[in-house]
Design an enzyme around this catalytic site. Structure first.
Site, PDB file in Angstrom:
ATOM      1  N   GLY A   1       0.815  -1.205   0.000  1.00 48.90           N
ATOM      2  CA  GLY A   1       0.000   0.000   0.000  1.00 48.90           C
ATOM      3  C   GLY A   1       0.846   1.251   0.000  1.00 48.90           C
ATOM      4  O   GLY A   1       2.058   1.198   0.235  1.00 48.90           O
ATOM      5  N   PRO A   2       0.216   2.408  -0.256  1.00 50.47           N
ATOM      6  CA  PRO A   2       0.957   3.672  -0.270  1.00 50.47           C
ATOM      7  C   PRO A   2       1.552   3.985   1.096  1.00 50.47           C
ATOM      8  O   PRO A   2       1.123   3.424   2.119  1.00 50.47           O
ATOM      9  CB  PRO A   2      -0.123   4.708  -0.655  1.00 50.47           C
ATOM     10  N   PRO A   3       2.526   4.895   1.153  1.00 47.02           N
ATOM     11  CA  PRO A   3       3.122   5.259   2.444  1.00 47.02           C
ATOM     12  C   PRO A   3       2.092   5.888   3.379  1.00 47.02           C
ATOM     13  O   PRO A   3       1.224   6.649   2.949  1.00 47.02           O
ATOM     14  CB  PRO A   3       4.207   6.283   2.060  1.00 47.02           C
ATOM     15  N   GLY A   4       2.183   5.554   4.648  1.00 48.77           N
ATOM     16  CA  GLY A   4       1.336   6.174   5.662  1.00 48.77           C
ATOM     17  C   GLY A   4      -0.024   5.554   5.837  1.00 48.77           C
ATOM     18  O   GLY A   4      -0.853   6.076   6.584  1.00 48.77           O
TER      19      GLY A   4
ATOM     20  N   THR B   1       2.895  -0.752   8.872  1.00 48.72           N
ATOM     21  CA  THR B   1       3.697  -1.028  10.071  1.00 48.72           C
ATOM     22  C   THR B   1       2.826  -1.034  11.326  1.00 48.72           C
ATOM     23  O   THR B   1       3.080  -1.797  12.264  1.00 48.72           O
ATOM     24  CB  THR B   1       4.821   0.022  10.197  1.00 48.72           C
TER      25      THR B   1
ATOM     26  N   HIS C   1      -7.263  34.687 -11.502  1.00 46.36           N
ATOM     27  CA  HIS C   1      -6.838  33.310 -11.781  1.00 46.36           C
ATOM     28  C   HIS C   1      -7.612  32.325 -10.900  1.00 46.36           C
ATOM     29  O   HIS C   1      -8.191  31.349 -11.402  1.00 46.36           O
ATOM     30  CB  HIS C   1      -5.332  33.181 -11.526  1.00 46.36           C
ATOM     31  N   GLU C   2      -7.640  32.608  -9.596  1.00 46.39           N
ATOM     32  CA  GLU C   2      -8.331  31.697  -8.669  1.00 46.39           C
ATOM     33  C   GLU C   2      -9.849  31.756  -8.876  1.00 46.39           C
ATOM     34  O   GLU C   2     -10.535  30.739  -8.745  1.00 46.39           O
ATOM     35  CB  GLU C   2      -7.980  32.040  -7.217  1.00 46.39           C
TER      36      GLU C   2
ATOM     37  N   ASP D   1      -0.973  24.007 -12.725  1.00 48.14           N
ATOM     38  CA  ASP D   1      -2.159  23.574 -13.475  1.00 48.14           C
ATOM     39  C   ASP D   1      -1.754  22.848 -14.751  1.00 48.14           C
ATOM     40  O   ASP D   1      -2.314  21.797 -15.093  1.00 48.14           O
ATOM     41  CB  ASP D   1      -3.036  24.785 -13.828  1.00 48.14           C
TER      42      ASP D   1
END
EC number: 3.4.24.-
Length: 670
Positions: free
Chosen positions: A237-240, A244, A460-461, A535
């Site tokens: 799986g992905p990290p985090g 563990t 822009h936003e 973007d």
């Protein structure tokens, strides 16, 4: 009585080799201090007093030590009875065969001293005996000659003891134990507080891992039917995501010895060490079976073996992997020893390692969905003083794509922010600020920015926000800000829909929304800037994935150039011709340009609303979903679904199935 005797014996000091070093040093210092003379307290006098004693006839003998410049004075028996010499008798703590002097003094120049003695003794009837001697310290010289060898031997013994696991050394850390395993052992004597209750979400993975623990606790339950206990399980799986953490929960729940180590613990600069450590690890595990071995980041040694292996470190890693393969499934038997491994790079692991018989099970630990994130929040919020109105369901919706480690970081960051602001409890705003801090970085309100740049950032936003509000499949907006964060001058936060499969129209809508920022600059200012870098990077990756990975391009067709196994190496050659490469480049460019023109068209049609939104953004610097609703009205594509527990969800599905079945039956009857 026996126990008391045993305790008395235990209290007796044990022999320590350092005692020998102490005795030798003490002897050396003793001989140096006392010079091997055998006397401890001899009265000293001066040359003038000596010549007075000499004139009075009190001196019987004078020993002149030429090499030290010291004269030893021996008095006559009559003189020793005099009042002035009553304290001249030397005190000895060692028995001596030769008489000891009554006085000693330093005489200076030998020639002058001899001349003066001769002139004084000329008038004496009974002349004293004058004797010349040279004094040496045989023991001191001997010790000085052998001292360098003693020091070398002592240093050598000290180093050997350290390297062989003596004082301050553990197994595997020294040169003689370098082939020993570095695994940490967790058993009944080691308290591991993590349990499966601390692992929120990950229901499927947790269920499989719990079953492994059950195998070792009650093996007869499974072997009575002829089944075999699995030899290994691979957590992928992905990290985090909690791989563990799952293993730590196994160590806390299993009542069997649990050996934990990392894949890099097998790697060493010495040849053959990795394979030796693998052998030692499995030897220990067999001796304590039933037991569990956990190897974290197994890709450090489990990488696929190359066809043209070069000598050196690559050879050593492959030898380690070969030994691991043999131990897991070779001629030897590993009864009741289960290997659990974790990696986030399963695609590069060797095929022989992944086959059944070694890792029988591959447990995928994915990023948590919205329901699992709610459970993870509840676990990490336990030690935090949170406000009563804080809603974990709301927090789960605000953190799409977050792993378990990210959520733990959000909770900790929120507590720090609340403490920094002097709050008594952690509230909703602290969590929102923590999410913003983790995603966008720290606010930089003091960053110098010109009014024209600020206006460009605002439009822009606002362009992003407008396009995402207008398109059905674009992610709904949460918040827009033009306060600089990290490297960005502005940012927009969205809540993407959590999909298991993605359709072309959904990807195109997301690309159009991403191009909305540059499109707004073009529509309002008729100029474009470098502000759209992130973007462009995002849409280019999406367009390339559509064409080369998912086969969603009509011109390229239903073909993929993606290799999920990771075994093929395309670093020097491409899996397609030059003509196809040109076609791919044109198709990627066409997809992006089409969505850019589409964004321009939408913004031109809503230019007045775009301008109004940008003005509000310039005024307030931060706007939310409510501000867009005032300008654009309610979003027509809103789909708000409450989060339900797993049991409730399955029950709902059952009810829906029954209702659908009833409808089908009714229509059939009609």
């Amino acid at each position: 009585m026996a126990n008391e005797k045993k305790n008395i014996k235990d209290k007796k000091p044990k022999f320590n080799p350092y005692w020998i070093y102490g005795i030798l040093i003490a002897l050396f210092l003793g001989f140096q201090l006392f010079g091997g003379s055998g006397y401890s307290d001899t009265n000293t006098t001066t040359p003038s007093e000596f010549f007075k004693f000499l004139k009075d006839g009190d001196v019987q003998k004078v020993d002149i030590i030429k090499n030290t410049g010291v004269a030893k004075v021996y008095l006559t028996k009559e003189a020793q009875q005099k009042e002035e010499h009553k304290n001249s008798k030397p005190q000895s703590f060692l028995p001596s065969a030769t008489p000891l002097p009554n006085y000693t003094f330093e005489f200076g120049d030998l020639q002058n001293f001899e001349n003066k003695i001769a002139s004084v003794t000329e008038t004496l009837k009974t002349k004293p005996t004058i004797k010349y001697d040279t004094e040496t310290n045989d023991w001191g010289n001997l010790l000085m000659s052998i001292l360098p060898f003693i020091l070398l031997i002592a240093v050598w013994i000290f180093i050997m003891r350290r390297m062989s696991g003596g004082a301050g050394g553990g197994a595997g850390g020294q040169i003689f134990n370098i082939g020993k395993s570095k695994a940490k052992l967790f058993d009944q004597n080691t308290e591991v507080k993590t349990t499966f209750k601390d692992v929120a979400g990950l229901e499927g993975a947790k269920e499989e891992v719990q079953e492994i623990v059950d195998f070792l606790k009650f093996p007869e339950k499974y072997t009575s039917l002829g089944g075999k206990i699995p030899k290994g399980a691979l957590l992928v799986g992905p990290p985090g995501t909690g791989k563990t953490l799952l293993a730590r929960a196994v160590a806390g729940e299993a009542k069997v010895p649990f050996f934990s180590l990392s894949g890099s613990d097998f790697v060493e600069m010495f040849v053959g060490v990795g394979a030796s450590r693998v052998r030692d690890l499995f030897k220990q595990a067999k001796e304590k079976s039933p037991s569990i071995i956990f190897i974290d980041e197994i890709d450090a040694i489990g990488r696929a073996r190359g066809k043209n292996a070069i000598s050196g470190s690559n050879d050593e890693r492959e030898n380690t992997l070969n030994q691991l393969l043999t131990e897991m499934d070779g001629f030897g038997t590993n009864a009741n020893v289960i290997v659990i491994a974790a990696t986030n790079r399963a695609d590069i692991l060797d095929k022989a390692l992944m086959r059944a018989g070694r890792f029988d099970r591959q447990i995928f630990v994915d990023l948590p969905d919205v329901r699992e994130r709610k459970e993870i929040f509840e676990v990490h919020l336990r030690p935090i003083k949170r406000s009563k109105e804080l809603d974990t369901e709301f927090l789960a919706k605000q953190t799409p794509g977050f792993s378990g480690a990210d959520i733990a970081n959000v909770c900790n960051e929120a507590a720090l922010i609340a403490a920094r602001n002097g709050k008594k409890e952690v509230g909703k705003q602290a969590f929102l600020d923590a999410v913003d801090r983790i995603i966008g970085g720290l606010e930089k309100k003091n960053k110098i920015i010109t009014p024209s740049e600020k206006k460009a950032v605002a439009f822009h936003e606002a362009g992003h926000a407008t396009i995402s509000w207008m398109l059905e499949h674009a992610a709904p907006l949460v918040k827009v800000t033009i306060v600089p964060r990290g490297r960005s001058l502005g940012a927009a936060w969205y809540l993407p829909e959590e999909r298991l499969i993605v359709r072309p129209e959904q990807m195109l809508d997301e690309m159009c929304a991403a191009m909305g920022g540059r499109a707004a600059e073009k529509v309002i200012f008729d100029k474009i800037s470098t502000g759209a870098l992130s973007d462009l990077e995002k849409v280019t990756k999406q367009a390339r994935a559509m064409v080369t990975i998912y086969g969603l391009s009509d011109k390229i067709g239903n073909i993929t150039y993606y290799d999920s196994s990771g075994q093929n190496d395309y670093s020097f050659t491409k899996p397609y011709s030059e003509q196809t490469a040109e076609l791919i480049d044109k198709e990627i460019s066409n997809i992006i340009e089409t969505q850019y023109q589409r964004a321009i068209k939408i913004l031109e049609e809503n230019k007045d609303k775009l301008t109004e939104l940008a003005e509000v953004l310039l005024d307030k610097e931060v706007i939310f979903k409510d501000n867009l609703e005032k300008i654009f009205g309610k979003r027509a594509f809103e789909k708000e679904e409450p989060i339900k527990p797993a049991s409730e969800t399955s029950e709902t599905f059952n009810k829906a199935d029954k209702a659908e079945e009833a409808k089908t039956t009714e229509s059939g009857e009609n």
